[in-house]
Design an enzyme around this catalytic site. Structure first.
Site, PDB file in Angstrom:
ATOM      1  N   SER A 116       0.824  -1.195   0.000  1.00 32.25           N
ATOM      2  CA  SER A 116       0.000   0.000   0.000  1.00 32.25           C
ATOM      3  C   SER A 116       0.870   1.262   0.000  1.00 32.25           C
ATOM      4  O   SER A 116       1.672   1.463  -0.904  1.00 32.25           O
ATOM      5  CB  SER A 116      -0.945  -0.065   1.207  1.00 32.25           C
ATOM      6  OG  SER A 116      -1.917   0.932   1.177  1.00 32.25           O
ATOM      7  N   HIS A 121      -2.417  -1.265  -4.362  1.00 30.82           N
ATOM      8  CA  HIS A 121      -3.874  -1.251  -4.511  1.00 30.82           C
ATOM      9  C   HIS A 121      -4.357   0.194  -4.480  1.00 30.82           C
ATOM     10  O   HIS A 121      -3.581   1.132  -4.316  1.00 30.82           O
ATOM     11  CB  HIS A 121      -4.569  -2.109  -3.445  1.00 30.82           C
ATOM     12  CG  HIS A 121      -4.403  -1.624  -2.032  1.00 30.82           C
ATOM     13  ND1 HIS A 121      -4.875  -2.314  -0.937  1.00 30.82           N
ATOM     14  CD2 HIS A 121      -3.813  -0.507  -1.510  1.00 30.82           C
ATOM     15  CE1 HIS A 121      -4.588  -1.658   0.173  1.00 30.82           C
ATOM     16  NE2 HIS A 121      -3.948  -0.551  -0.150  1.00 30.82           N
TER      17      HIS A 121
END
Length: 207
Positions: free
Chosen positions: A111, A136
């Site tokens: 992330s 993501h």
């Protein structure tokens, strides 16, 4: 990456920090291990990315720039991600300061951790061989009145678009491909991270 700061979730604690004792002309001097490594221009970014941690990382980078603006800084990352605004404060500092920031993934960079890994100086972004990277789209979880939810939904879409632009810039991939690949969690091995353009090389041993 989380859009909101859920501070109670981000409270990593280190039960024991090793101390290093050095001999000087004035006698012995002790440092905690991270302060000693800071003298070698090494910064650790570990655990959840949140405001307090981001302030410490940014402050260390600014200190090292003031000490020597020409010498590289080494940022070791082992992070599951965290708050976007906190991560962006680290990102902006990395881009702002004069020294190149070499990023090294050990363990995981997921992330926001992956985003910061990719934001290192070109040619100096490194994965250790058994590390993993995950990219993501930003996560949201706002509650409230319908109008407020709509406002925050619009804002998180803007943030998503901006993050995709920056990822495209640092990886050299088309923004449409970044948007598609970050729709869901995408895990990459060290080799795959190199192929994707998130990092430049894998280090197994020091040169």
């Amino acid at each position: 990456m989380s859009y909101s700061d859920k501070r109670d979730q981000y409270a990593p604690h280190m039960a024991l920090v090793p101390m290093v004792v050095e001999q000087t002309t004035r006698g012995e001097r002790s440092y905690d291990i991270y302060s000693r490594l800071l003298k070698e221009r090494i910064i650790f970014l570990t655990g959840q990315v949140e405001d307090h941690m981001a302030n410490l990382v940014a402050a260390q980078m600014l200190f090292l720039e003031a000490e020597n603006p020409e010498k590289d800084i080494f940022l070791y990352i082992n992070s599951p991600g965290g708050v976007i605004t906190a991560g962006m404060s680290i990102y902006d500092t990395m881009q702002f300061i004069k020294p190149d920031v070499s990023t090294i993934c050990m363990g995981q960079a997921c992330s926001m951790g992956a985003f910061l890994l990719t934001a290192g100086a070109k040619g100096k972004r490194i994965c250790l061989p058994n590390s993993r990277v995950m990219i993501h789209q930003p996560l949201g979880g706002f509650q409230g009145q319908a109008t407020d939810i709509e406002i925050h939904a619009q804002e998180i879409l803007k943030v998503k678009s901006r993050m995709n632009e920056l990822m495209a810039k640092h990886t050299g991939r088309p923004i449409e491909e970044i948007a598609k690949d970050t729709e869901r969690d995408r895990f990459l091995s060290a080799d795959e991270a190199v192929e994707y353009g998130l990092v430049d090389k894998i280090f197994t041993h020091r040169d």
